[in-house]
Design a protein around this motif. Sequence first.
Motif, short mmCIF file in Angstrom:
data_model
loop_
_atom_site.label_atom_id
_atom_site.label_comp_id
_atom_site.label_asym_id
_atom_site.label_seq_id
_atom_site.Cartn_x
_atom_site.Cartn_y
_atom_site.Cartn_z
N SER A 1 -3.36 8.02 -9.51
CA SER A 1 -2.64 8.96 -8.67
C SER A 1 -3.11 10.38 -8.92
O SER A 1 -3.19 10.81 -10.06
CB SER A 1 -1.14 8.85 -8.96
N PRO A 2 -3.39 11.13 -7.85
CA PRO A 2 -3.83 12.52 -8.02
C PRO A 2 -2.68 13.47 -8.35
O PRO A 2 -2.90 14.62 -8.68
CB PRO A 2 -4.41 12.86 -6.65
N PRO B 1 6.24 14.23 -8.13
CA PRO B 1 7.00 13.02 -7.83
C PRO B 1 6.12 11.87 -7.33
O PRO B 1 5.22 12.08 -6.53
CB PRO B 1 7.99 13.45 -6.76
N VAL B 2 6.40 10.71 -7.84
CA VAL B 2 5.73 9.48 -7.40
C VAL B 2 6.82 8.51 -6.98
O VAL B 2 7.74 8.24 -7.75
CB VAL B 2 4.88 8.86 -8.53
N GLU B 3 6.74 8.02 -5.75
CA GLU B 3 7.70 7.02 -5.27
C GLU B 3 7.02 5.68 -5.15
O GLU B 3 5.87 5.59 -4.71
CB GLU B 3 8.24 7.41 -3.89
N ILE B 4 7.75 4.65 -5.53
CA ILE B 4 7.27 3.28 -5.39
C ILE B 4 8.18 2.62 -4.36
O ILE B 4 9.36 2.36 -4.63
CB ILE B 4 7.33 2.51 -6.74
N ALA C 1 1.40 12.95 0.58
CA ALA C 1 1.93 14.02 1.42
C ALA C 1 1.77 15.38 0.75
O ALA C 1 2.48 16.32 1.06
CB ALA C 1 3.40 13.75 1.74
N GLY C 2 0.87 15.49 -0.19
CA GLY C 2 0.64 16.74 -0.89
C GLY C 2 1.60 16.94 -2.05
O GLY C 2 1.19 16.97 -3.20
#
Length: 95
Positions: A36-37, A42-45, A9-10
Motif C-alpha cells: 500500500s502506498p 487510512p486503509v479500509e478493507i 482515492a489519495g
Amino acid sequence: MLRITVQDAGTLWRLQLSGRLAGDWVAETENIWRSSPVSGGPVEIDMREVTWIDEGGRCLLQAMNQAGALFIAKGVAMEALIEEITGKPCPRKRA
C-alpha cells in the motif's frame, strides 16, 4: 477464487475483496496490502463480498487490524468475525 480490487482515492486506500480469503489468496492479499502506498493513512478493507475465510485469512485480518486497518463487512457471520477480531461492532457503510 478471490477478486482483489485496489481503490486509491489519495487520502484513502481501500482493498476490496470478493470471494474466498483462503489458501494462496491469503498471501496474495497480504502482498498487496503491504505494498500500500498509504503511509500512516487510512486503509479500509471492504469485505462485503467475502464468502469464506480460512485460518490464514483470519490471521491476516488480525494483522491488518493491529496495523490500524478499518473493516467494512456485511452479513451476520462476517460482521461477527470482524467484531471478534477488532473488539468493536463492525460499521455499516453503503456502497
